[in-house]
Design a protein around this motif. Sequence first.
Motif, PDB file in Angstrom:
ATOM      1  N   LEU A 185       0.902  -1.353  -0.151  1.00  0.00           N
ATOM      2  CA  LEU A 185       0.042   0.025  -0.047  1.00  0.00           C
ATOM      3  C   LEU A 185       0.925   1.299  -0.059  1.00  0.00           C
ATOM      4  O   LEU A 185       0.628   2.261  -0.621  1.00  0.00           O
ATOM      5  CB  LEU A 185      -1.073   0.125   1.160  1.00  0.00           C
ATOM      6  CG  LEU A 185      -2.175  -0.632   0.966  1.00  0.00           C
ATOM      7  CD1 LEU A 185      -2.996  -0.791   2.365  1.00  0.00           C
ATOM      8  CD2 LEU A 185      -3.183  -0.367   0.067  1.00  0.00           C
ATOM      9  N   LEU A 186       1.824   1.152   0.854  1.00  0.00           N
ATOM     10  CA  LEU A 186       2.702   2.367   0.781  1.00  0.00           C
ATOM     11  C   LEU A 186       3.395   2.627  -0.666  1.00  0.00           C
ATOM     12  O   LEU A 186       3.344   3.820  -0.961  1.00  0.00           O
ATOM     13  CB  LEU A 186       4.164   2.159   1.893  1.00  0.00           C
ATOM     14  CG  LEU A 186       5.168   3.011   1.978  1.00  0.00           C
ATOM     15  CD1 LEU A 186       4.439   4.323   2.516  1.00  0.00           C
ATOM     16  CD2 LEU A 186       6.236   2.415   2.764  1.00  0.00           C
ATOM     17  N   PHE A 187       3.875   1.516  -1.190  1.00  0.00           N
ATOM     18  CA  PHE A 187       4.580   1.835  -2.718  1.00  0.00           C
ATOM     19  C   PHE A 187       3.551   2.329  -3.701  1.00  0.00           C
ATOM     20  O   PHE A 187       3.719   3.161  -4.439  1.00  0.00           O
ATOM     21  CB  PHE A 187       5.152   0.651  -3.204  1.00  0.00           C
ATOM     22  CG  PHE A 187       6.521   0.336  -2.521  1.00  0.00           C
ATOM     23  CD1 PHE A 187       7.416   1.078  -3.371  1.00  0.00           C
ATOM     24  CD2 PHE A 187       6.883  -0.334  -1.213  1.00  0.00           C
ATOM     25  CE1 PHE A 187       8.800   0.751  -2.685  1.00  0.00           C
ATOM     26  CE2 PHE A 187       8.249  -0.591  -0.895  1.00  0.00           C
ATOM     27  CZ  PHE A 187       9.160  -0.016  -1.609  1.00  0.00           C
ATOM     28  N   ILE A 188       2.100   1.913  -3.565  1.00  0.00           N
ATOM     29  CA  ILE A 188       1.182   2.002  -4.432  1.00  0.00           C
ATOM     30  C   ILE A 188       0.950   3.733  -4.131  1.00  0.00           C
ATOM     31  O   ILE A 188       0.922   4.470  -5.071  1.00  0.00           O
ATOM     32  CB  ILE A 188      -0.054   1.319  -4.160  1.00  0.00           C
ATOM     33  CG1 ILE A 188       0.102  -0.043  -4.742  1.00  0.00           C
ATOM     34  CG2 ILE A 188      -1.223   1.916  -4.976  1.00  0.00           C
ATOM     35  CD1 ILE A 188      -1.082  -0.994  -4.188  1.00  0.00           C
ATOM     36  N   ILE A 189       0.705   3.985  -2.961  1.00  0.00           N
ATOM     37  CA  ILE A 189       0.474   5.343  -2.539  1.00  0.00           C
ATOM     38  C   ILE A 189       1.577   6.420  -3.307  1.00  0.00           C
ATOM     39  O   ILE A 189       1.611   7.428  -3.979  1.00  0.00           O
ATOM     40  CB  ILE A 189       0.155   5.936  -1.159  1.00  0.00           C
ATOM     41  CG1 ILE A 189      -1.027   5.223  -0.892  1.00  0.00           C
ATOM     42  CG2 ILE A 189       0.206   7.301  -0.919  1.00  0.00           C
ATOM     43  CD1 ILE A 189      -1.349   5.047   0.699  1.00  0.00           C
ATOM     44  N   PHE A 190       2.686   5.927  -3.010  1.00  0.00           N
ATOM     45  CA  PHE A 190       4.043   7.046  -3.283  1.00  0.00           C
ATOM     46  C   PHE A 190       4.238   6.963  -4.751  1.00  0.00           C
ATOM     47  O   PHE A 190       4.493   7.984  -5.357  1.00  0.00           O
ATOM     48  CB  PHE A 190       5.435   6.536  -2.562  1.00  0.00           C
ATOM     49  CG  PHE A 190       5.735   7.374  -1.402  1.00  0.00           C
ATOM     50  CD1 PHE A 190       6.557   8.143  -1.258  1.00  0.00           C
ATOM     51  CD2 PHE A 190       4.790   7.298  -0.301  1.00  0.00           C
ATOM     52  CE1 PHE A 190       6.778   8.944  -0.173  1.00  0.00           C
ATOM     53  CE2 PHE A 190       4.984   8.109   0.829  1.00  0.00           C
ATOM     54  CZ  PHE A 190       6.167   8.700   1.056  1.00  0.00           C
ATOM     55  N   ILE A 191       3.887   5.850  -5.426  1.00  0.00           N
ATOM     56  CA  ILE A 191       3.992   5.921  -6.752  1.00  0.00           C
ATOM     57  C   ILE A 191       2.981   7.032  -7.564  1.00  0.00           C
ATOM     58  O   ILE A 191       3.212   7.431  -8.472  1.00  0.00           O
ATOM     59  CB  ILE A 191       3.943   4.419  -7.526  1.00  0.00           C
ATOM     60  CG1 ILE A 191       5.308   3.674  -7.189  1.00  0.00           C
ATOM     61  CG2 ILE A 191       4.034   4.574  -8.993  1.00  0.00           C
ATOM     62  CD1 ILE A 191       5.340   2.329  -7.395  1.00  0.00           C
TER      63      ILE A 191
END
Length: 442
Positions: free
Chosen positions: A173-179
Amino acid sequence: MANFSKFGFILATLGSSIGLGHIWRFPYMAGSNGGGAFVILYLFLTFTVGVSMLLVDMIIGNRGKKDMVSCYEQLSPKPMKFWKVSAILLIGGPLILSFYAVVLGWIFYYLFVVSFDLPLNLDYSQAQFAHLRDNSLWWQILGFSVCLFLTAWIVCKGIKNGIEKLNFVLMPLLFIIFIGLLIYAMGMPSFGRAFDFMFAFHPEKINLGVIFASLGQVFFSLSLGVGTIVTYAAFTKSNENLLKSSLWVVIPGILISLIAGLMIFTFIFAYGGKPEEGAGLVFVSLPLIFGKMGLVGNVIAILFFCALIFAGITSTVSLLEPVVLYLINRFGFKRLSATFWTSLFVYIIGLLVIFSIDSHYADRLTFFDKSFFDWVDFVTSSILMPLGGLCSVVFLGWFLGRKKAYEFSKHFFGQKLFKIWFFIVKYIAPLVILAILLLHFK
């Protein structure tokens, strides 16, 4: 003892390292230390000294299969009682957690309050942060309590059902939000300026301060020196390819740091902010910039602070687990009672931290011109973390020695690569850590 799955270990270790250090600390350190000069040095030092030290902790935990202190005692070639003293270093995790959870509580406040009341001028943004720190005692206690309760609950669930499951959900989820936020930033005219600031290398900006700032960031961002990596590695299979695991931890961590920097500096440059504003970038500058974006800014603020909370919670768990495992192994505690007593200690220290930065109580909790908050930060980041890192590299490089180190790592190291790594561990890493220690006491 239930082990991590291979992917679970990588995610847990990644969750430990990706926290406020990557997303909050890295951008303001880069902004305050010359941009590209700091970033290039940080990348070089991470892939040399950082990976080497990360591997040391992984090997000690993987071979010892117990808490940090027991690993040292079990692997030591000769019975040496002084390894028991290393238990003192384990206190670093709970002490860091005591103020880390306070800062994470601020982020909860920004998510649920400030995201819906974004400032439109600098004075109001500064006033919001000052009000939270100086006059919102109960908000701070509530945010801190929620963070610590969530952390303790996850640790109580154990390795497989708590820590591994948490990271399986929050890390993607963290990577999805940041991307998503990066893609949005790439469409802004100021993205090119942010990219140049982050990666244009200007040798004249390198000085001793920038070098040590880069070294300190490597140490902080990889969770070195607090027993976390040793503890997590104790739950891995003996034939684990730790070199590959370490790279899987380091590379995504670097990507998150770079994405955070590019995104934040794109927003900063787009709205006339200054990259060298320091720690206030996240709590003063960014909310102001989000406020100038209108409704889109509210959405971005919510996503950004959610990402910070996801990153923070995975790190708080890793700060509590080493002491919990130590109490279980050494004193026969049940996981629930070990978690409770450690969390109670953290809660008491955390309350003192909160009171020490409140304007009504600060004077009573200030000693030798440092607040209690500053003292806890200083003892952990300037003393305990470097000593913990020094302890691990000296143990493997000088006590276990070359022969034993190669025996433990030959299934993933070739002869040439092993020689380079061992040289860094035995000679370079100790000198680097001693230099960091001396700088803090200069």
